[in-house]
Design a protein around this motif. Sequence first.
Motif, PDB file in Angstrom:
ATOM      1  N   PRO A 214       0.801  -1.233   0.000  1.00 25.91           N
ATOM      2  CA  PRO A 214       0.000   0.000   0.000  1.00 25.91           C
ATOM      3  C   PRO A 214       0.830   1.278   0.000  1.00 25.91           C
ATOM      4  O   PRO A 214       0.384   2.302  -0.521  1.00 25.91           O
ATOM      5  N   SER A 215       2.033   1.252   0.553  1.00 33.19           N
ATOM      6  CA  SER A 215       2.828   2.481   0.611  1.00 33.19           C
ATOM      7  C   SER A 215       3.344   2.889  -0.762  1.00 33.19           C
ATOM      8  O   SER A 215       3.862   3.987  -0.939  1.00 33.19           O
ATOM      9  N   VAL A 216       3.220   1.997  -1.738  1.00 30.85           N
ATOM     10  CA  VAL A 216       3.711   2.301  -3.082  1.00 30.85           C
ATOM     11  C   VAL A 216       2.792   3.298  -3.787  1.00 30.85           C
ATOM     12  O   VAL A 216       3.229   4.031  -4.670  1.00 30.85           O
ATOM     13  N   VAL A 217       1.528   3.305  -3.396  1.00 29.30           N
ATOM     14  CA  VAL A 217       0.573   4.141  -4.123  1.00 29.30           C
ATOM     15  C   VAL A 217      -0.085   5.158  -3.196  1.00 29.30           C
ATOM     16  O   VAL A 217      -0.096   5.016  -1.974  1.00 29.30           O
ATOM     17  N   GLU A 218      -0.601   6.189  -3.835  1.00 29.90           N
ATOM     18  CA  GLU A 218      -1.458   7.147  -3.140  1.00 29.90           C
ATOM     19  C   GLU A 218      -2.845   7.063  -3.781  1.00 29.90           C
ATOM     20  O   GLU A 218      -2.963   7.109  -5.009  1.00 29.90           O
ATOM     21  N   PHE A 219      -3.857   6.947  -2.938  1.00 34.46           N
ATOM     22  CA  PHE A 219      -5.212   6.897  -3.487  1.00 34.46           C
ATOM     23  C   PHE A 219      -5.782   8.310  -3.608  1.00 34.46           C
ATOM     24  O   PHE A 219      -5.592   9.145  -2.729  1.00 34.46           O
ATOM     25  N   ARG A 220      -6.464   8.565  -4.730  1.00 32.20           N
ATOM     26  CA  ARG A 220      -7.172   9.835  -4.867  1.00 32.20           C
ATOM     27  C   ARG A 220      -8.524   9.620  -5.537  1.00 32.20           C
ATOM     28  O   ARG A 220      -8.650   8.771  -6.427  1.00 32.20           O
ATOM     29  N   ASP A 221      -9.478  10.393  -5.121  1.00 31.72           N
ATOM     30  CA  ASP A 221     -10.699  10.566  -5.895  1.00 31.72           C
ATOM     31  C   ASP A 221     -10.415  11.709  -6.858  1.00 31.72           C
ATOM     32  O   ASP A 221     -10.278  12.857  -6.445  1.00 31.72           O
ATOM     33  N   VAL A 222     -10.334  11.408  -8.137  1.00 27.14           N
ATOM     34  CA  VAL A 222      -9.989  12.430  -9.123  1.00 27.14           C
ATOM     35  C   VAL A 222     -11.271  12.936  -9.781  1.00 27.14           C
ATOM     36  O   VAL A 222     -12.062  12.136 -10.296  1.00 27.14           O
ATOM     37  N   PRO A 223     -11.482  14.244  -9.744  1.00 26.46           N
ATOM     38  CA  PRO A 223     -12.701  14.774 -10.365  1.00 26.46           C
ATOM     39  C   PRO A 223     -12.690  14.578 -11.876  1.00 26.46           C
ATOM     40  O   PRO A 223     -11.647  14.705 -12.523  1.00 26.46           O
ATOM     41  N   GLY A 224     -13.842  14.284 -12.418  1.00 26.84           N
ATOM     42  CA  GLY A 224     -13.938  13.988 -13.841  1.00 26.84           C
ATOM     43  C   GLY A 224     -13.443  15.109 -14.729  1.00 26.84           C
ATOM     44  O   GLY A 224     -12.858  14.854 -15.786  1.00 26.84           O
ATOM     45  N   TRP A 225     -13.652  16.357 -14.283  1.00 27.18           N
ATOM     46  CA  TRP A 225     -13.234  17.468 -15.134  1.00 27.18           C
ATOM     47  C   TRP A 225     -11.721  17.501 -15.333  1.00 27.18           C
ATOM     48  O   TRP A 225     -11.219  18.072 -16.299  1.00 27.18           O
ATOM     49  N   ALA A 226     -10.988  16.864 -14.418  1.00 22.01           N
ATOM     50  CA  ALA A 226      -9.522  16.873 -14.533  1.00 22.01           C
ATOM     51  C   ALA A 226      -9.024  15.847 -15.551  1.00 22.01           C
ATOM     52  O   ALA A 226      -7.879  15.928 -16.001  1.00 22.01           O
ATOM     53  N   ILE A 227      -9.860  14.897 -15.895  1.00 24.76           N
ATOM     54  CA  ILE A 227      -9.383  13.823 -16.789  1.00 24.76           C
ATOM     55  C   ILE A 227     -10.335  13.569 -17.957  1.00 24.76           C
ATOM     56  O   ILE A 227     -10.199  12.574 -18.672  1.00 24.76           O
ATOM     57  N   GLY A 228     -11.283  14.464 -18.172  1.00 27.52           N
ATOM     58  CA  GLY A 228     -12.119  14.359 -19.361  1.00 27.52           C
ATOM     59  C   GLY A 228     -13.262  13.370 -19.278  1.00 27.52           C
ATOM     60  O   GLY A 228     -13.744  12.906 -20.301  1.00 27.52           O
ATOM     61  N   TYR A 229     -13.660  13.024 -18.076  1.00 28.56           N
ATOM     62  CA  TYR A 229     -14.825  12.141 -17.879  1.00 28.56           C
ATOM     63  C   TYR A 229     -14.755  10.878 -18.743  1.00 28.56           C
ATOM     64  O   TYR A 229     -15.642  10.622 -19.564  1.00 28.56           O
ATOM     65  N   PRO A 230     -13.702  10.068 -18.596  1.00 25.57           N
ATOM     66  CA  PRO A 230     -13.624   8.848 -19.407  1.00 25.57           C
ATOM     67  C   PRO A 230     -14.744   7.862 -19.043  1.00 25.57           C
ATOM     68  O   PRO A 230     -15.280   7.887 -17.924  1.00 25.57           O
ATOM     69  N   ASP A 231     -15.057   7.020 -20.007  1.00 23.39           N
ATOM     70  CA  ASP A 231     -16.064   5.973 -19.810  1.00 23.39           C
ATOM     71  C   ASP A 231     -15.445   4.853 -18.979  1.00 23.39           C
ATOM     72  O   ASP A 231     -14.451   4.246 -19.389  1.00 23.39           O
ATOM     73  N   VAL A 232     -16.021   4.573 -17.847  1.00 21.18           N
ATOM     74  CA  VAL A 232     -15.461   3.576 -16.932  1.00 21.18           C
ATOM     75  C   VAL A 232     -15.409   2.184 -17.554  1.00 21.18           C
ATOM     76  O   VAL A 232     -14.583   1.347 -17.174  1.00 21.18           O
TER      77      VAL A 232
END
Length: 442
Positions: A214-232
């Motif tokens: 777990p220390s290898v990664v950081e979790f984030r909730d990324v807002p869609g506007w920052a990444i172009g609202y990709p299709d999940v």
Amino acid sequence: MTGPVRREPSLRPAKSPWADDPEIPRFSYLTLRATDGWTGLNPVPPRPPIHRKVSTVRSMMKRLSLGVCISTSMALLGCGGEMMDADAMADMALPEEAVGTTASAVETASDFRFRTANRYAGIHGYAAGYGNFHEANYGAGVVRGTILLKPGTVAHYLAVPRSSLGNTALSNIPELFRRAQDYGNAHGLGIALPSFEQGLNGSVVEYGVHFLHPSVVEFRDVPGWAIGYPDVTDAGAMMRAASDYASSNGFAGGLPTFHSAIYSGTRVYGMHLIRPGYADSRDVLADVLAMQDRFSSDTATVTGDNWARTLRRHEAAQDSIQTCTHLTTLEKSALRSAYRKAIRHTGTNEAGINARAELGGDDVWINFGVLFPQGDTEIAQTLIHEMMHIAGYSHPDRRNGIDTPYDGGPYYNSAPLRAELCIAGFQSIHSTRESSREPQTR
Ligand SMILES: [Zn+2]
């Protein structure tokens, strides 16, 4: 536009029991195997790291230096993602012929990108790897962005019964990521990264899953506007979005959780962002990645170490093709086509030869005990020579005392011998490459 304020509930996966336990060393190497009975429907999962010495800037990268990616530091900071900006070219829009792989349905499948990148990582001493689904052609063949996780980042590599993953198909990337993370959460294993390998344990189908510490990664909730609202449900779009977000925020890589939700009117996407320093980014020829799946070895006569080195030297040979001035365009094309075959490799102890190949066929025999002590250059020269035979090019027998390197004669000026010049600019003077019978084999 508002900032990326965390709103609860978060998409963060349930906390594993030791996620933030200071007692657990950051790089404890807790590799476990769920079973010893992995037989493999597909080839085995990556072998343990072979060695740690890895050049981040290879000859291919140097040739690409007219582009953006010219420094080692950029390679560490996700150069691949920056080079292969979606704005610069339409991702995934290339026909497969242009991509440089065959039209096989297997090789156009998205899970193929994960699997081959992970195997590539294995033969280069990394703990795990995945494709970031960016690709580009800077004139030396199509390359794919490949993220390579350093040794120590993987806490567990497990064979998980498919039934414990909802019997999800390997091709369903979003669902397999979600199910694998659910499994990791339930067992306190860490951050799931499926290898998209499968095996049979008795009659039970198992999937290979890496669990990152777990220390290898950081979790984030990324807002869609920052990444172009990709299709999940679009694995490629999600992988590129995660990669781009990671690159532009100083991370070494990004993995979507494939969870998305609307919090207070804002759509957010769960992401695991690989912290800087824990992964390298490399542009790898699509053909070199595909080779990890196409090429096979006879496990009775080829050791794991020898096989990994064979693949690395085949990679060096392929990297040399584009800029080689000693082969004609037609010869290069035939050589590339040979590298897209499913080549079987077998060890041999036949006296007097380094290797032999089936003219126009798909078999290569390697005398590991004789060839490999001669070093990496000689290995790559021998392999490219044999691959020219696979491509259909022959040469007369070498005449002792008459034929000498660079004499322009029928032996040293033949296509297989000229191909050797692609590797290091000189021809081997070893007389033991082949017996006089070769390449008339079959
Ligand atoms: Zn030959």
